[in-house]
Design an enzyme around this catalytic site. Structure first.
Site: not given
Ligand code: ARG
Length: 399
Positions: A121, A12, A172, A92
């Site tokens: 995110d 991404d 991912s 984050r």
């Molecule tokens: N579902 C988890 C969360 O919302 C993991 C997200 C993983 N994010 C990613 N960009 N691969 O925290």
């Protein structure tokens, strides 16, 4: 326009660099924040950034800060959301803050992120940016162009953007000190059982050693300070524990998770250190906090976790919750003994100078506490129910 991109080096954000340059006419500065992801991926991000023609690249080691300011509060709050110990959600806000700092230093007008419009995110990044740097423009190229993963791969190929698409592992993955998340590919079908090969931090319970490992963790004011009698720096303690617990099959999580926008998603995690530390911490709390404190803390902890999941790390409400949590943690000092055995975590022992446990009263062998005094208390135990029952009888017997 100068834009600073939070850059992991993944698909991404790599595609985002090129889109920012070509469609948004930006000079791109990339920031990779080290929160404990593999060293190779940090190096790779540096190389990719240069290759893609960014005007500057920053690598910022934030592991110690991440542990002290984010993971330790999460331990104090026994933080989990639907069973997930929040690794990504905790990282984050810090990544956003570090990216904002670079934007300030570089006099950039915009911050960019590579989040899609389906995940959590984007909320975590954008809330932090809007709150901490309201003057900055936010650009979300992947979401703006409504790109699918397949379209991103095609775009990358067309533009000569280096990507590793391992056909056996089309997932991912997001990794930091606290957890490793695995999403996408065949995992999107919740009825499919994942292959063993998706796991990297944990061994299966079947293959874990037959001999259990017994460990002792010492806490001071709610945070771990030593492992098996050895004092350790926060980052090291988590790294050592992650390897140890992972070797015993601890920390696999496979759940259907309710995302912020309401989508249900199949999520797989590995979080050996996080689950071990939270189990040990809860054990110690159960020894030193009062029944009412514990009951109320469960509500505070789950509220804290939900707020963190939603990315509202810098909400004043979280500061209020932290105030309660930190007050309770003043007494969470002591030791816990935990057994790691074939995927299971078992609490074996706990001790603390603040223990509310009263052996001189509770023991079956002690006479100084006069049992007979409790008899008076019993007459009024459930007193209103006793009154209600006799009233009901009276009313029923009336014609
Ligand atoms: N579902 C988890 C969360 O919302 C993991 C997200 C993983 N994010 C990613 N960009 N691969 O925290």
């Amino acid at each position: 326009m100068k834009a600073v991109l939070a850059f992991s080096g993944g698909l991404d954000t790599s595609v985002a660099i090129r889109i920012l340059q070509e469609k948004y006419d930006c000079d791109v500065i990339t920031v990779t924040v080290d929160v404990g992801q593999p060293k190779a991926s940090i190096k790779e991000a540096e190389i990719k950034a240069k290759k893609l023609g960014v005007i500057k690249h920053y690598t910022i080691d934030a592991k110690a800060e991440f542990t002290r300011e984010f993971l330790f509060p999460a331990i104090k709050a026994n933080a989990t959301y639907e069973g997930y110990p929040l690794g990504t959600a905790l990282a984050r806000p810090l990544i956003a803050v570090k990216t904002i700092e670079v934007a300030g230093k570089e006099n950039a007008e915009a911050i960019a992120h590579g989040c899609t419009g389906k995940g959590n995110d984007q909320f975590r990044f954008e809330f932090t940016i809007r709150t901490k740097a309201p003057g900055l423009k936010i650009i979300a190229p992947i979401r703006d162009l409504n790109l699918t993963r397949k379209e991103e791969i095609e775009y990358a190929k067309e533009k000569g953007i280096p990507i590793q698409v391992d056909l056996n592992k089309p997932f991912s993955v997001d990794e930091n000190l606290w957890s490793r998340s695995i999403e996408g590919g065949i995992l999107e079908d919740p009825a499919i059982r994942p292959k063993e090969t998706i796991y990297e931090w944990t061994i299966s319970a079947e293959k874990a050693p037959d001999k259990p490992k017994i460990i002792e963790i010492k806490f001071e004011r709610g945070v771990p300070v030593s492992l098996d009698g050895k004092k350790m720096a926060p980052v090291e303690l988590i790294q050592v524990l992650r390897a140890l617990a992972g070797k015993h099959g601890i920390g696999r999580i496979d759940i259907i998770e309710n995302r912020i926008i309401g989508l249900k998603a199949r999520e797989v995690y590995e979080a050996p250190a996080a689950l071990t530390l939270i189990t040990a911490h809860k054990q110690l709390e159960s020894l030193v906090l009062t029944k009412d404190e514990l009951k109320f803390k469960e509500v505070v902890d789950s509220t804290w976790s939900e707020l963190t999941y939603k990315g509202l790390w810098f909400d004043p409400f979280k500061e209020d919750l932290d105030a309660y949590i930190n007050k309770t943690q003043e007494r969470v000092t002591g030791e816990t003994t935990i057994k790691l055995f074939k995927g299971a975590l078992l609490s074996l022992a706990r001790s603390s100078p603040f223990a509310l446990y009263a052996p001189e009263v509770v023991s079956f062998d002690v006479k100084s506490f006069d049992q007979r005094e409790v008899a008076g208390m019993l007459k009024f135990h459930g007193f209103q129910a006793q009154l209600f029952e006799s009233k009901r009888k009276k009313l029923k017997s009336k014609p």
